[in-house]
Design an enzyme around this catalytic site. Sequence first.
Site, PDB file in Angstrom:
ATOM      1  CB  SER A   1      45.867  26.500  42.720  1.00  0.00           C
ATOM      2  OG  SER A   1      44.687  26.690  42.015  1.00  0.00           O
TER       3      SER A   1
ATOM      4  CG  HIS B   1      40.284  43.178  55.730  1.00  0.00           C
ATOM      5  ND1 HIS B   1      39.105  42.993  56.405  1.00  0.00           N
ATOM      6  CD2 HIS B   1      40.018  44.080  54.761  1.00  0.00           C
ATOM      7  CE1 HIS B   1      38.180  43.782  55.881  1.00  0.00           C
ATOM      8  NE2 HIS B   1      38.705  44.452  54.885  1.00  0.00           N
TER       9      HIS B   1
ATOM     10  CB  SER C   1      28.043  45.152  38.402  1.00  0.00           C
ATOM     11  OG  SER C   1      28.309  45.541  39.721  1.00  0.00           O
TER      12      SER C   1
END
Lengths: 523, 213
Positions: free
Chosen positions: A167, A251, A266
């Site tokens: 997916s 990570h 932002s």
Amino acid sequence: MSTVAATHEHHHPTGITRWLFTTNHKDIGTLYLWFAFIMFLLGGAMAMVIRAELFQPGMQIVDPHFFNQMTTMHGLIMVFGAVMPAFVGLANWQIPLMIGAPDMALPRMNNWSFWILPFAGTMLVSTLFMEGGGPAFGWTFYAPLSTTFAPASTDFFIFAVHLLGFSSIMGAINIIATILNMRAPGMTLMKMPLFVWTWLITAFLLIAVMPVLAGAVTMMLTDRNFGTSFFDAAGGGDPVLFQHVFWFFGHPEVYIMILPAFGVVSQIIPTFARKPLFGYASMVYATAAIAFLSFIVWAHHMFTVGMPVAGELYFMYATVMIAVPTAVKVFNWTATMWKGSMTFEAPMLWAIAFVFLFTIGGFTGLMLGVAPADFQYHDTYFVVAHFHYVLVTGAVFAIIAGVYYWLPKWTGNMYHEGLAKWHFWLSAISVNVLFFPMHFVGLAGMPRRIPDYSPMFAEFNMMASLGGFVFGASQLLFLYIIIKTIRGGEKATDEVWEGAEGLEWTVASPAPYHTFETPPQVK
Amino acid sequence: MAEDKKSAISHGKLVGKLTVVVFAMFGFGFALVPMYDMICDAFGLNGRFVEIEQGTFGAEQGQIKGQQLATRRDINRTITVQFTATLNQSMAWEFEPLTRSMELHPGEIKQVKYLAHNKTGKKVVAQAVPSVAPGQATKYFTKMECFCFDQQTFEPGETKEMQLVFVVDPDLPRNVNTITLGYTFFDTDRKAGLESDEKIIMAAAESSKAYLN
Ligand SMILES: [Cu+2]
């Protein structure tokens, strides 16, 4: 043009089939967001079980095996079921609106990417009801715990992870194709809103590492069922290898969950500071730098496996280096607010809380990245505190900020500002009561993933649990606010926010089912 | 209309390229397996099979190397050596070191005993597999006599004291002050698929690593 339009664009199925067969980016975005919310509440309920058991030392409510299933499933559901799909939902809704495209590039595949999720999610959750229980080996499913010593249901867990990976990969390919091929004339790459930029980079991360995760679980599957020994020491394999493969995925995965959050924030901060984003280009480069670095730091999760000193030094320096582009971002957000005419509507409150609290999570990340110090923190509650600051007050806060920010555009109605402020303050205070004490018990040596603990940790744990219950309950208020907004409320203008800039605010509120069928011209 | 077609084609190209990346990365996940082995072997990391590769595993070779090291005794340095014992999975055994920890100088020949008791009613052939932590100390730990050199046969209910004679290389890196030697006991019948002793040892060395770490 007219024939195409006649065949698929003016045909609106209703009821359940509308949602089952929809290829509309707005419908699919909505589906993703609701799925994520349901998973968030489910994963949250599991967190409540965990905090209830940890309310006092000693065993009170659940048995240890069930407790382990709760910590495992809580992590898996929140990562793969809540945070990732929520960001894909935001991407589906917003990216076409922000770049002036009529829809996603591959609408049919989009339908598939979403409808795989409920099956994968159901399969994952159903393992809890199987014989031997569900996965109980932690969301990182280290071998040999997840291979040799795991319950039979683990094979279903593996299949669910495969589906979730499919997916995400399809979703990522779709997002890349949309952004690279479907921008309105004049929308150059360096004019794209930051949310679009961060998602473009996230999508590349997804197609790079989700296949590696698929590889890892495939190796688990063959180790468990087909006699291979990738991770089985007795056959010449190595369990430590599992950790390398897992964290090579793991990570970058944390940046998959945080880069779109950077994008949302932002967008919001310039709107409510009524100033353009400070250092747009540096934001783009910083995002790319973080994404690149995320591939070469994975072993900082494994400082204690017995790496040679040179390896520890390398992974330590590389990890700490990520602080530089991240600091550029935090600096830019702060500079955007500097001398702005700020107002503090709910999206802005969540965004500012994000900047503060995510930064705390960033600092503890630095501490954990220092290899010699990590030997003390490893596998303690300090780690739990760290990644919850990054993922809850980071990723989840940004998602909530984004929902408040765009909800008027989606529904055409303003949310109830007073209730939203209640939601914010309850959450922002309780989340700190919940996670801040975990730093202290962690430094004092309380291990993670345990149902019982030394009485010396009792006060801080009780505090954390109380914070947890309030935080959990306040998300029900969020649900109420959303439903109330969908049902009605003060009508939103097209622009919605006074200082908002961007193509998404040029279409009507609520956004019509089809937008930008003739592409807008971007100057 | 013409434009629609053009965009459909360019999606196809891009999607094709991205799909190649996806498959390549799936392959890369598996490529990590041989890469990991190669890196570990090349740098002697993780103590993989060091003694077998050095050719110092076995009574004769161990004696030769140990005697050489003993000529360079370094009495100005003291090192702690700890001993542990682990049973593999479900063996009904008792297995423990009679000395838990000792201090010694590099180059000093020392001996310790391990005790093993077969609590089953069956005759068992067992193999003890050594492992040294930290991994970088592995090649500086020389066994001159060891019950791990051979398979040990235990009659039902038998108890044995088994001897280990070893010496620590004076070249041991300065940052290592404590060495832990762990043994894992394996029932050799368990993995009947593995023919040679060496293979069992190599395999099991890995597993005892995992326990230690
Ligand atoms: Cu990491």
